[in-house]
Design an enzyme around this catalytic site. Structure first.
Site, PDB file in Angstrom:
ATOM      1  N   CYS A  70       0.900  -1.044   0.016  1.00  0.00           N
ATOM      2  CA  CYS A  70       0.024   0.117   0.096  1.00  0.00           C
ATOM      3  C   CYS A  70       0.789   1.258  -0.049  1.00  0.00           C
ATOM      4  O   CYS A  70       1.653   1.619   0.763  1.00  0.00           O
ATOM      5  CB  CYS A  70      -0.942  -0.104   1.239  1.00  0.00           C
ATOM      6  SG  CYS A  70      -1.925   1.414   1.308  1.00  0.00           S
ATOM      7  N   CYS A 182      -0.676   3.568  -6.554  1.00  0.00           N
ATOM      8  CA  CYS A 182      -1.437   3.000  -5.773  1.00  0.00           C
ATOM      9  C   CYS A 182      -1.652   1.536  -6.250  1.00  0.00           C
ATOM     10  O   CYS A 182      -1.765   1.243  -7.322  1.00  0.00           O
ATOM     11  CB  CYS A 182      -2.843   3.641  -5.779  1.00  0.00           C
ATOM     12  SG  CYS A 182      -4.111   2.806  -4.975  1.00  0.00           S
TER      13      CYS A 182
HETATM   14  N1  DGL Z   1      -4.067   0.424  -1.540  1.00  0.00           N
HETATM   15  C1  DGL Z   1      -3.712   1.865  -1.246  1.00  0.00           C
HETATM   16  C2  DGL Z   1      -2.321   2.439  -1.924  1.00  0.00           C
HETATM   17  O1  DGL Z   1      -1.699   1.549  -2.448  1.00  0.00           O
HETATM   18  C3  DGL Z   1      -4.773   3.026  -1.772  1.00  0.00           C
HETATM   19  C4  DGL Z   1      -6.214   2.525  -1.454  1.00  0.00           C
HETATM   20  C5  DGL Z   1      -6.922   3.111  -0.174  1.00  0.00           C
HETATM   21  O2  DGL Z   1      -7.207   4.245  -0.368  1.00  0.00           O
HETATM   22  O3  DGL Z   1      -7.122   2.357   0.751  1.00  0.00           O
HETATM   23  O4  DGL Z   1      -2.095   3.651  -1.920  1.00  0.00           O
END
Ligand code: DGL
Length: 258
Positions: A70, A182
């Site tokens: 993430c 993301c």
């Molecule tokens: N998976 C998160 C990232 O890579 C984004 C998703 C979210 O906002 O939870 O930034």
């Protein structure tokens, strides 16, 4: 011991799929905090608490090394976790993020001006800009928060998400690369490449496998402790049945914990 993957939702499975394809022998454990998604709109303190809980869960499930797939959690929280929690409670474990490998990839290409798209928190953190500033020959970077994309992707509305992303990129104009900052956005990479073939699209699922393989080659003390049973386990904090098909599609089936 295993390799863990942490993400706020299902996006991290795309990175896990790519890593498991490149390094199939290892045992992998995935933690997706679907109950608390999206992270991108949360405060730094909330993200810190949730990320720490997820990483602790993975360590307790026998992970020696955790990839924080993430970006939102990698942006500000990761360094704080490495300097505090990890040093005091799990000094033999390791946690790696995705932003530094992405920035290194950006500098290695012939790119003059890149657009970073990510969550509000990732963009507001300025982490990509700070890491790029440490490197020579860094391209110019413009960033845009695209908070509408994660909810659309989680709902399976990939076409609407792609349309919105293409409009954002066209709205910025003069760039020669787009960083999909993301995990979820990796799902849009093929559509984005088809819509904007003149741009280099940087997608983390294409970077992390090589970077992890390099890391393991350089860290025999970690590599030698990894078990080689080729298992893949998925744990979601909100294990809704609507995710089953995504997991099947991305991992070809996996044991799902209740
Ligand atoms: N998976 C998160 C990232 O890579 C984004 C998703 C979210 O906002 O939870 O930034």
């Amino acid at each position: 011991m295993k390799i863990g993957f942490f993400d706020s939702g299902l996006g991290g499975l795309i990175a896990l799929k790519a890593v498991a394809k490149a390094l199939p022998q290892y045992d992998y454990e995935f933690y997706g905090d679907t109950a608390n998604l999206p992270y991108g709109d949360k405060s730094e303190e909330e993200i810190f608490t949730l990320t720490k809980a997820g990483i602790k869960h993975l360590f307790d499930r026998d992970c020696l090394l955790v990839i924080v797939a993430c970006n939102t959690a990698s942006a500000e929280t990761l360094r704080r976790l490495q300097d505090g929690f990890l040093k005091t409670e799990y000094p033999d474990h390791r946690v790696l993020g995705v932003i530094i490998p992405t920035v290194e990839e950006l500098v290695s290409g012939d790119i003059k001006h890149a657009l970073l798209v990510g969550t509000k928190r990732t963009v507001a953190s300025g982490k990509y800009e700070r890491e790029l500033a440490k490197l020579t020959d860094a391209p110019l970077i413009t960033s845009r928060a695209t908070p509408e994309l994660v909810p659309l992707i989680e709902l399976g509305e990939a076409e609407a998400a792609l349309g919105s992303l293409v409009a954002t990129v066209r709205g910025v104009g003069e760039v020669d690369a787009v960083i999909l900052g993301c995990t979820h956005y990796s799902l849009l990479k093929d559509g984005l490449r088809a819509a904007l073939p003149e741009l280099k699209i940087i997608s983390q699922d294409e970077i992390i496998p090589t970077k992890l393989a390099d890391y393991l080659e350089r860290h025999e003390e970690i590599k030698s402790k990894l078990s080689e049973g080729s298992t893949r386990n998925v744990y979601l904090t909100d294990n809704s049945a609507r995710y089953d098909h995504v997991i099947r599609e991305l991992l070809g089936g996996a044991f799902i914990e209740a």
